[in-house]
Design a protein around this motif. Structure first.
Motif, PDB file in Angstrom:
ATOM      1  N   LEU A  24       1.108  -1.132  -0.155  1.00  0.00           N
ATOM      2  CA  LEU A  24      -0.005  -0.012   0.080  1.00  0.00           C
ATOM      3  C   LEU A  24       0.853   1.218  -0.115  1.00  0.00           C
ATOM      4  CD1 LEU A  24      -2.766  -1.070   2.506  1.00  0.00           C
ATOM      5  CD2 LEU A  24      -3.162  -0.713  -0.166  1.00  0.00           C
ATOM      6  N   ILE A  25       1.921   1.351   0.833  1.00  0.00           N
ATOM      7  CA  ILE A  25       2.634   2.263   0.892  1.00  0.00           C
ATOM      8  C   ILE A  25       3.418   2.755  -0.541  1.00  0.00           C
ATOM      9  CG2 ILE A  25       5.259   3.355   1.622  1.00  0.00           C
ATOM     10  CD1 ILE A  25       2.971   3.680   3.625  1.00  0.00           C
ATOM     11  N   GLU A  26       4.058   1.378  -1.220  1.00  0.00           N
ATOM     12  CA  GLU A  26       4.557   1.741  -2.553  1.00  0.00           C
ATOM     13  C   GLU A  26       3.507   2.246  -3.603  1.00  0.00           C
ATOM     14  OE1 GLU A  26       7.796   1.721  -3.271  1.00  0.00           O
ATOM     15  OE2 GLU A  26       8.335   1.077  -1.220  1.00  0.00           O
ATOM     16  N   LEU A  27       2.434   1.726  -3.441  1.00  0.00           N
ATOM     17  CA  LEU A  27       1.267   2.162  -4.285  1.00  0.00           C
ATOM     18  C   LEU A  27       0.959   3.794  -4.319  1.00  0.00           C
ATOM     19  CD1 LEU A  27      -0.943   1.389  -6.543  1.00  0.00           C
ATOM     20  CD2 LEU A  27      -2.504   0.708  -4.805  1.00  0.00           C
ATOM     21  N   GLY A  28       0.767   4.079  -2.881  1.00  0.00           N
ATOM     22  CA  GLY A  28       0.851   5.398  -2.821  1.00  0.00           C
ATOM     23  C   GLY A  28       1.902   6.335  -3.254  1.00  0.00           C
ATOM     24  N   VAL A  29       3.271   5.775  -2.982  1.00  0.00           N
ATOM     25  CA  VAL A  29       4.059   6.625  -3.876  1.00  0.00           C
ATOM     26  C   VAL A  29       4.412   6.377  -5.314  1.00  0.00           C
ATOM     27  CG1 VAL A  29       6.783   6.441  -3.786  1.00  0.00           C
ATOM     28  CG2 VAL A  29       5.836   5.972  -1.721  1.00  0.00           C
ATOM     29  N   LEU A  30       3.846   5.319  -5.809  1.00  0.00           N
ATOM     30  CA  LEU A  30       3.810   5.498  -7.119  1.00  0.00           C
ATOM     31  C   LEU A  30       2.631   6.333  -7.661  1.00  0.00           C
ATOM     32  CD1 LEU A  30       3.754   3.487 -10.143  1.00  0.00           C
ATOM     33  CD2 LEU A  30       1.667   2.664  -9.192  1.00  0.00           C
ATOM     34  N   CYS A  31       1.479   6.515  -6.883  1.00  0.00           N
ATOM     35  CA  CYS A  31       0.596   7.297  -7.631  1.00  0.00           C
ATOM     36  C   CYS A  31       0.958   8.918  -7.393  1.00  0.00           C
ATOM     37  CB  CYS A  31      -0.936   7.165  -6.697  1.00  0.00           C
ATOM     38  SG  CYS A  31      -1.550   5.615  -7.156  1.00  0.00           S
ATOM     39  N   GLY A  32       1.665   9.025  -6.207  1.00  0.00           N
ATOM     40  CA  GLY A  32       2.008  10.567  -5.991  1.00  0.00           C
ATOM     41  C   GLY A  32       3.134  10.883  -6.743  1.00  0.00           C
ATOM     42  N   VAL A  33       4.019  10.013  -6.993  1.00  0.00           N
ATOM     43  CA  VAL A  33       5.223  10.293  -7.953  1.00  0.00           C
ATOM     44  C   VAL A  33       4.974  10.613  -9.400  1.00  0.00           C
ATOM     45  CG1 VAL A  33       7.379   9.597  -8.858  1.00  0.00           C
ATOM     46  CG2 VAL A  33       7.114   9.632  -6.554  1.00  0.00           C
ATOM     47  N   THR A  34       3.974   9.739  -9.806  1.00  0.00           N
ATOM     48  CA  THR A  34       3.490   9.814 -11.236  1.00  0.00           C
ATOM     49  C   THR A  34       2.894  11.201 -11.266  1.00  0.00           C
ATOM     50  OG1 THR A  34       3.414   7.609 -11.395  1.00  0.00           O
ATOM     51  CG2 THR A  34       1.963   8.721 -13.016  1.00  0.00           C
ATOM     52  N   GLY A  35       1.585  11.333 -10.504  1.00  0.00           N
ATOM     53  CA  GLY A  35       0.801  12.432 -10.528  1.00  0.00           C
ATOM     54  C   GLY A  35       1.605  13.624 -10.478  1.00  0.00           C
ATOM     55  N   ALA A  36       2.648  13.837  -9.423  1.00  0.00           N
ATOM     56  CA  ALA A  36       3.269  15.035  -9.376  1.00  0.00           C
ATOM     57  C   ALA A  36       4.396  15.348 -10.511  1.00  0.00           C
ATOM     58  CB  ALA A  36       4.230  15.032  -8.194  1.00  0.00           C
ATOM     59  N   MET A  37       4.956  14.143 -11.126  1.00  0.00           N
ATOM     60  CA  MET A  37       5.748  14.689 -12.274  1.00  0.00           C
ATOM     61  C   MET A  37       5.020  14.937 -13.466  1.00  0.00           C
ATOM     62  SD  MET A  37       8.897  14.118 -11.144  1.00  0.00           S
ATOM     63  CE  MET A  37       9.698  14.423 -12.674  1.00  0.00           C
ATOM     64  N   LEU A  38       3.869  14.370 -13.738  1.00  0.00           N
ATOM     65  CA  LEU A  38       3.029  14.790 -14.679  1.00  0.00           C
ATOM     66  C   LEU A  38       2.450  16.117 -14.717  1.00  0.00           C
ATOM     67  CD1 LEU A  38       1.381  11.193 -15.790  1.00  0.00           C
ATOM     68  CD2 LEU A  38       3.019  12.499 -16.835  1.00  0.00           C
ATOM     69  N   THR A  39       1.987  16.320 -13.520  1.00  0.00           N
ATOM     70  CA  THR A  39       1.708  17.762 -13.232  1.00  0.00           C
ATOM     71  C   THR A  39       2.670  18.784 -13.230  1.00  0.00           C
ATOM     72  OG1 THR A  39       0.013  16.989 -11.536  1.00  0.00           O
ATOM     73  CG2 THR A  39       0.426  19.396 -11.185  1.00  0.00           C
ATOM     74  N   ILE A  40       3.938  18.550 -12.887  1.00  0.00           N
ATOM     75  CA  ILE A  40       5.060  19.622 -13.048  1.00  0.00           C
ATOM     76  C   ILE A  40       5.360  19.634 -14.447  1.00  0.00           C
ATOM     77  CG2 ILE A  40       7.606  19.871 -12.749  1.00  0.00           C
ATOM     78  CD1 ILE A  40       7.051  18.623 -10.074  1.00  0.00           C
ATOM     79  N   PHE A  41       5.244  18.457 -15.513  1.00  0.00           N
ATOM     80  CA  PHE A  41       5.615  18.683 -16.917  1.00  0.00           C
ATOM     81  C   PHE A  41       4.523  19.277 -17.343  1.00  0.00           C
ATOM     82  CE2 PHE A  41       4.623  16.704 -20.948  1.00  0.00           C
ATOM     83  CZ  PHE A  41       5.899  17.083 -21.716  1.00  0.00           C
ATOM     84  N   TYR A  42       3.148  18.981 -17.203  1.00  0.00           N
ATOM     85  CA  TYR A  42       2.144  19.893 -17.791  1.00  0.00           C
ATOM     86  C   TYR A  42       2.386  21.248 -17.777  1.00  0.00           C
ATOM     87  CZ  TYR A  42      -0.311  15.583 -19.061  1.00  0.00           C
ATOM     88  OH  TYR A  42      -0.881  14.440 -19.641  1.00  0.00           O
ATOM     89  N   ALA A  43       2.715  21.717 -16.263  1.00  0.00           N
ATOM     90  CA  ALA A  43       2.905  22.992 -16.011  1.00  0.00           C
ATOM     91  C   ALA A  43       3.920  23.666 -16.834  1.00  0.00           C
ATOM     92  CB  ALA A  43       3.267  23.098 -14.593  1.00  0.00           C
TER      93      ALA A  43
END
Length: 150
Positions: A118-137
């Motif tokens: 569960l922790i690793e799934l949370g990290v996966l979602c957090g990192v993917t979402g953050a990196m794509l949000t930064i890229f889109y910005a």
């Protein structure tokens, strides 16, 4: 604008995208048994979407993976990570003490396995979402200097 001169790049990237995403998930679920885990998998999956954006254009990537989804994914990842920690606290253990998740006696490791997943799934979602949000910005911003003014 005619993009016929990018046909090889488009075909090769379409073939590589599923492999990149699958490798990201392999890295995610192989993290228990060797190097890898949520952070690396999140970066790999984000790179797959970024490759799509570089080849097919940022607007196409934003249609495929909308910015509101990336922000929500990052928030979900943080909430999942924190939620596992608070779950352990509510069960009478320390923050992120996996043994406390299911009131396991010493020597049992089911809570540890589920907690880590569960922790690793949370990290996966957090990192993917953050990196794509930064890229889109960065990719979606309007340039201050036009190309011909350089």
């Amino acid at each position: 604008m005619n993009n016929d001169h990018h046909i090889i790049l488009r075909v090769v990237s379409k073939m590589l995208l599923p492999v990149i995403i699958m490798f990201g998930f392999y890295t995610q679920f192989h993290g228990d048994f060797g190097p890898g885990g949520g952070f690396q998998a999140g970066i790999i999956i984000a790179v797959g979407v970024i490759l799509y954006a570089l080849v097919f254009g940022v607007p196409a990537a934003m249609r495929a993976v909308p910015p509101v989804f990336t922000r929500s994914l990052a928030a979900f990842g943080v909430m999942l990570f924190a939620g596992v920690g608070y779950w352990a606290l509510l069960q009478g253990g320390n923050y992120l003490e996996y043994q406390a998740l299911f009131h396991e006696p010493p020597g049992e490791h089911h809570g540890q396995h589920i907690g880590i997943l569960l922790i690793e799934l949370g990290v996966l979602c957090g990192v993917t979402g953050a990196m794509l949000t930064i890229f889109y910005a960065f990719a979606g911003r309007v340039a201050e200097i036009r190309d011909k003014d350089w």
